[in-house]
Design an enzyme around this catalytic site. Structure first.
Site, PDB file in Angstrom:
ATOM      1  N   GLY A 110       0.783  -1.225   0.000  1.00  0.00           N
ATOM      2  CA  GLY A 110       0.000   0.000   0.000  1.00  0.00           C
ATOM      3  C   GLY A 110       0.819   1.282   0.000  1.00  0.00           C
ATOM      4  O   GLY A 110       0.287   2.348  -0.265  1.00  0.00           O
TER       5      GLY A 110
ATOM      6  N   CYS B  11     -27.611  -8.401 -17.727  1.00  0.00           N
ATOM      7  CA  CYS B  11     -26.911  -8.092 -18.978  1.00  0.00           C
ATOM      8  C   CYS B  11     -27.800  -8.489 -20.156  1.00  0.00           C
ATOM      9  O   CYS B  11     -28.327  -9.604 -20.198  1.00  0.00           O
ATOM     10  CB  CYS B  11     -25.589  -8.839 -19.031  1.00  0.00           C
ATOM     11  SG  CYS B  11     -24.781  -8.758 -20.635  1.00  0.00           S
TER      12      CYS B  11
ATOM     13  N   CYS C  60     -25.757 -11.589 -22.118  1.00  0.00           N
ATOM     14  CA  CYS C  60     -25.526 -12.904 -21.518  1.00  0.00           C
ATOM     15  C   CYS C  60     -26.465 -13.180 -20.344  1.00  0.00           C
ATOM     16  O   CYS C  60     -26.485 -14.283 -19.813  1.00  0.00           O
ATOM     17  CB  CYS C  60     -24.071 -13.053 -21.078  1.00  0.00           C
ATOM     18  SG  CYS C  60     -23.657 -12.147 -19.579  1.00  0.00           S
TER      19      CYS C  60
ATOM     20  N   CYS D 149     -22.557  -6.344 -19.886  1.00  0.00           N
ATOM     21  CA  CYS D 149     -21.387  -6.545 -19.036  1.00  0.00           C
ATOM     22  C   CYS D 149     -20.254  -5.649 -19.513  1.00  0.00           C
ATOM     23  O   CYS D 149     -20.002  -5.545 -20.719  1.00  0.00           O
ATOM     24  CB  CYS D 149     -20.877  -7.983 -19.130  1.00  0.00           C
ATOM     25  SG  CYS D 149     -21.997  -9.204 -18.486  1.00  0.00           S
TER      26      CYS D 149
ATOM     27  N   CYS E  35     -18.471 -11.874 -20.542  1.00  0.00           N
ATOM     28  CA  CYS E  35     -19.748 -11.882 -21.238  1.00  0.00           C
ATOM     29  C   CYS E  35     -19.691 -12.855 -22.431  1.00  0.00           C
ATOM     30  O   CYS E  35     -20.592 -13.667 -22.641  1.00  0.00           O
ATOM     31  CB  CYS E  35     -20.072 -10.471 -21.726  1.00  0.00           C
ATOM     32  SG  CYS E  35     -21.761 -10.235 -22.272  1.00  0.00           S
TER      33      CYS E  35
END
Lengths: 279, 201
Positions: free
Chosen positions: A30, A239, A242, A264, A270
């Site tokens: 980080g 979606c 899909c 998507c 997808c």
């Protein structure tokens, strides 16, 4: 493969410098390690940081996937993939499962990542406190002292004003319980995928000259409050291509009569689902 | 290189500097991002006495004119000094707290980890990376590791370290985010122990 370039474009001394920065970044999860960002053959904002990290990491045996907003077939993704195919001669893929190195702008693939994979994020602004404190000397001190009160105040002000935390992307996280980190402008929908991920995650900011990292199996906690817990966005729609109800959806305007569809954002996910459905 | 070798005794570096450095870096990245994991070294150059090939490969892959290198007294031999000067061009420093990289070939007589550069609160990344040459990575005292990069726990049992070494590593972790990062170079293998790793028990 183009001739006249060193493998993966950068010279060896630059790669060593980048590699040392990456190793320190991994050792201090980080923390933003300063590095000597080089001029790249594309403008800042197009992924110069991510490209430099990928160039330092990638080898002849790697298989590279590049996504931009989840899609493999957008301009940025196509050019970066072609850049490494030309300067490093590496194999490329659009399949998340087959990739060993995935460079990304603004998304994490829907397909779960696995051990041994390396995610490389393109980062515009690495410093999570930058809009709250413009002075680098001060933000550096705030990180040194783990003084992140200003960010909590900012999130609290969101709640006071809007009733909820209004940040929806680049949502601040605490890495390993110590460093406040910007996850790059991924939607907050993707934040939970960073937590305890089996993959190594590297972040490169070219203009701002910072590299940071999240090693595998490291806690990445999105900041929140007990009475306002962190939540990801949900859609009423599935979606349109899909039928997935679990993925991150893009709204696409289809005509000027108010027609729109939701699809998507992850094109590989997808496509794979549609293939399974035999469409 | 080969033409030079008979006259000077200088050993060659990597056969393929570009590919070998990259492979070695990935091995180090694996070792550092999964502390305690024993990683097989992908390249083993011929090393000058008293370095082992893994330690030599680490230096070749990571050190250059930007990284002051500290060699422990046992490693300060003409063959090793010529080797790092020629291949890496790195300045050699006398004081361990000025080093970007430190190479310990005789762990039994090494200084405590606190003698190296520990970084500052503002810039913890400026600390020394200490390469410790060990005869093996299993068969020593088994340490249980926890922390970033480790799913549940990992075991590392690097051999022939000073008796105080475990306490040094624990003190080093307590300084987080300051502290040195350790790389163990054993014959054919390496392992990493970054400052973020907690030693249990």
């Amino acid at each position: 493969m183009s001739t006249g370039y060193n493998f993966a474009y950068l010279d060896e001394q630059t790669k060593r410098m980048l590699r040392r920065a990456i190793l320190k970044a991994v050792a201090i999860p980080g923390y933003q390690v300063p590095f000597g960002s080089r001029e790249m053959p594309l403008p800042y904002g197009w992924g110069t940081g991510g490209i430099q990290v990928t160039a330092a990491v990638i080898g002849a045996d790697d298989r590279l996937k590049v996504i931009d907003q989840g899609a493999d077939d957008t301009t940025n993704a196509v050019s970066i993939r072609r850049f490494f195919a030309r300067t490093a001669g590496v194999a490329t893929t659009e399949k998340t499962r087959e990739a060993t190195v995935i460079q990304t702008r603004h998304r994490i693939p829907e397909t779960p990542l696995s051990e041994g994979q390396i995610m490389v994020y393109q980062v515009p602004i690495p410093e999570p406190l930058r809009w709250l404190e413009p002075r680098e000397t001060e933000t550096r001190k705030m990180h040194a002292l783990a003084d992140y009160g200003a960010m909590h105040v900012k999130l609290y002000e969101d709640i006071a004003r809007f009733g909820h935390i209004a940040t929806t992307y680049d949502y601040p996280v605490l890495v390993g319980g110590r460093y406040l980190m910007r996850p790059s402008p991924i939607p907050k929908f993707d934040n939970p995928k960073m937590d305890n991920s089996p993959a190594l995650q590297l972040f490169g900011a070219g203009r701002e000259k910072r590299i940071y990292a999240v090693p595998p199996y490291t806690s990445v906690k999105s900041l929140d409050f007990e009475d306002h817990p962190f939540e990801v966005q949900r859609w009423d729609q599935a979606c349109a291509l899909c039928g997935s109800t679990e993925s991150f959806l893009d709204e696409v305007v289809t005509d000027d009569q108010g027609g729109r569809m939701y699809v998507c954002s992850d094109s590989d996910y997808c496509g794979e689902r549609r293939q399974e459905q035999g469409q | 290189m080969n033409a030079l070798a008979p006259q000077t005794g200088l050993l060659p570096g990597f056969n393929d500097p570009v590919a070998d450095s990259q492979k070695m870096f990935r091995a180090v990245l694996e070792a550092m991002s999964r502390p305690g994991t024993i990683v097989t070294a992908p390249v083993l150059p011929v090393a000058p006495q008293p370095l082992n090939p893994v330690a030599a490969a680490l230096i070749l892959a990571l050190a250059d004119y930007e990284t002051p290198l500290w060699l422990d007294p046992a490693a300060r031999q003409p063959a090793a000094i010529d080797y790092v000067r020629f291949h890496c061009g790195c300045p050699l420093v006398e004081a361990p707290d000025q080093a970007g990289f430190a190479l310990v070939t005789d762990a039994k007589s090494m200084p405590p980890l606190s003698a190296f550069h520990l970084g500052s609160d503002e810039y913890p990344d400026r600390s020394t990376t200490v390469i410790v040459q060990v005869p093996h990575l299993d068969g020593g005292e088994a340490w249980r590791l926890k922390g970033p990069g480790i799913r549940d726990q990992a075991i590392l049992a690097a051999g022939q370290l000073p008796s105080a070494f475990k306490a040094w590593v624990q003190d080093n972790h307590a300084l987080f985010p300051r502290g040195v990062d350790l790389l163990f170079a054993a014959p054919g293998q390496l392992a990493g122990l970054p400052r973020s790793t907690l030693l249990e028990g």
